[in-house]
Scaffold this motif. Structure first.
Motif, short mmCIF file in Angstrom:
data_model
loop_
_atom_site.label_atom_id
_atom_site.label_comp_id
_atom_site.label_asym_id
_atom_site.label_seq_id
_atom_site.Cartn_x
_atom_site.Cartn_y
_atom_site.Cartn_z
N GLY A 155 0.80 -1.22 0.00
CA GLY A 155 0.00 0.00 0.00
C GLY A 155 0.83 1.26 0.00
N LYS A 156 2.12 1.15 -0.31
CA LYS A 156 3.01 2.31 -0.35
C LYS A 156 3.67 2.43 -1.72
CE LYS A 156 4.20 1.99 4.58
NZ LYS A 156 5.28 1.98 5.58
N PHE A 157 3.69 3.64 -2.25
CA PHE A 157 4.44 3.90 -3.48
C PHE A 157 5.92 4.10 -3.17
CE2 PHE A 157 1.28 4.71 -6.86
CZ PHE A 157 0.11 4.80 -6.13
N THR A 158 6.22 4.56 -1.95
CA THR A 158 7.58 4.88 -1.55
C THR A 158 7.89 4.21 -0.21
OG1 THR A 158 6.96 6.83 -0.25
CG2 THR A 158 7.36 7.17 -2.61
N VAL A 164 4.87 13.75 0.16
CA VAL A 164 3.86 14.77 -0.12
C VAL A 164 2.96 14.37 -1.28
CG1 VAL A 164 5.11 16.68 0.94
CG2 VAL A 164 5.54 16.13 -1.48
N GLY A 165 3.52 13.64 -2.24
CA GLY A 165 2.69 13.17 -3.35
C GLY A 165 1.64 12.17 -2.89
N GLU A 166 2.02 11.32 -1.95
CA GLU A 166 1.05 10.36 -1.41
C GLU A 166 -0.02 11.05 -0.55
OE1 GLU A 166 4.61 8.02 -0.52
OE2 GLU A 166 3.42 6.21 -0.89
N CYS A 167 0.37 12.09 0.16
CA CYS A 167 -0.63 12.87 0.93
C CYS A 167 -1.65 13.51 -0.02
CB CYS A 167 0.07 13.96 1.76
SG CYS A 167 1.07 13.31 3.11
#
Lengths: 223, 223
Positions: A155-158, A164-167
């Motif tokens: 569930g994480k891109f990073t 900040v992009g995920e937020c």
């Protein structure tokens, strides 16, 4: 700033629109900050750099524009920016892909798209058109593929899962889910991202109004 | 990437739209790069991360979204990002204020604004409305004030004068000037910024098609 010990003071309306992403980023960042809803927007407006909210008051002056604020937060730690250039690039692409979806919501809200054109935003899956005409299903399908191509997991891109992009992505997906709760049904990786991010303590604090903001952000986009 | 010794390969259409800002930033950055116009967009499109140009091919993979590419370039040097957090914040605000103006041009081009509403984009000076309704004169007036508030001098908002935000701002002002050459007449500081940036060697190289792009970007927005 003088009235409290926080380095950063964040102000936005009590709405799930352009403000929650940076509130989430601040809450996840571990920075010392306080959040505020405007007491008198009419009086505050002429003091803002671009006559709009959100604003972030910082030791470097007051910053306007949501994405500028998010990137300023990203400069504070690798957790928020991504641990290396590859993760930085992933975060920035999520930021801007989510902003494209936000702009589509904004056009719908403003009545710039109506009738069949507005309906198509929710149903159309045509990828052959100009990107300005993409519906949400195209944006989501691209993000689903991007998660896989970026090596996303759990569930994480990073690494941190809260760049900040995920937020910004979570904020935009949440706006969509408030409109259509099952909108992520066909995108299992994105749904996994949404659920994992939603479950983080800092996210729950913002969703429940128990974080540094003085209350909850209420649904803004309704169709 | 394999066919040449450049670290970065940048691709965009031959149009002064979403591509020139990053081309300017690359040309000003001193990075090793090469520019390309797409030979076969239909074949290239499905290989891009978000089905759109510009893209930047990098050692970290291919990056889509103009602002993501600009911020990736900004990570390469202080000259492009700003020398400190204050300059970083200035650059980011210029980036996003310029993008707001770009979005307005895009709405005009797409016919989403028409008749009186379209005319008002060029004439209206009302700052009391919602920011989504601002005309170009309001955006420009805010940028003129922002230059002064940021301590701009010599036509530069920052020490280098070529941060990614300034590249994006110049690109957007140039799109406006191609439509109305005297559009900056009432904004002497912005006009000074435009003229100084236009006069830089790297800018001239892009304007004349003598830089790393294989030719010039042609006017896209015409009304």
């Amino acid at each position: 700033m003088a009235a409290n010990s926080s380095d950063f003071r964040y102000t936005y309306f009590k709405l799930w629109a352009k403000g929650p992403a940076a509130a989430l980023a601040l809450q996840h960042s571990g920075l010392e900050w306080e959040g505020a809803f405007p007491e008198d927007w009419k009086a505050l407006k002429p003091t803002t750099p671009f006559l709009e909210l959100p604003i972030l008051e910082t030791p470097s002056g007051t910053i306007g524009h949501e994405l500028a604020i998010l990137n300023y937060i990203g400069q504070q730690s690798q957790k928020m920016a991504g641990v290396d250039l590859t993760e930085f690039a992933i975060s920035q692409q999520l930021l801007n892909q989510a902003e494209d979806m936000y702009q589509k919501l904004s056009k719908l809200k403003s009545g710039l798209l109506s009738g069949e054109e507005a309906d198509a935003c929710w149903t159309d899956e045509n990828e052959q058109t100009h990107n300005r005409n993409f519906g949400f299903k195209v944006y989501l399908k691209l993000l689903e593929a991007f998660y896989k191509a970026s090596g996303g997991s759990g569930g994480k891109f990073t690494t941190s899962g809260v760049t900040v992009g995920e937020c910004k992505l979570f904020s935009t997906l949440h706006a969509l889910k408030l409109i259509k709760d099952n909108i992520l049904a066909d995108y299992p990786e994105l749904a996994g991202f949404y659920d994992r991010f939603a479950g983080e303590d800092a996210t729950q604090a913002i969703l429940k109004g128990e974080g540094k903001m003085p209350g909850t952000f209420d649904q803004y986009f309704k169709f």
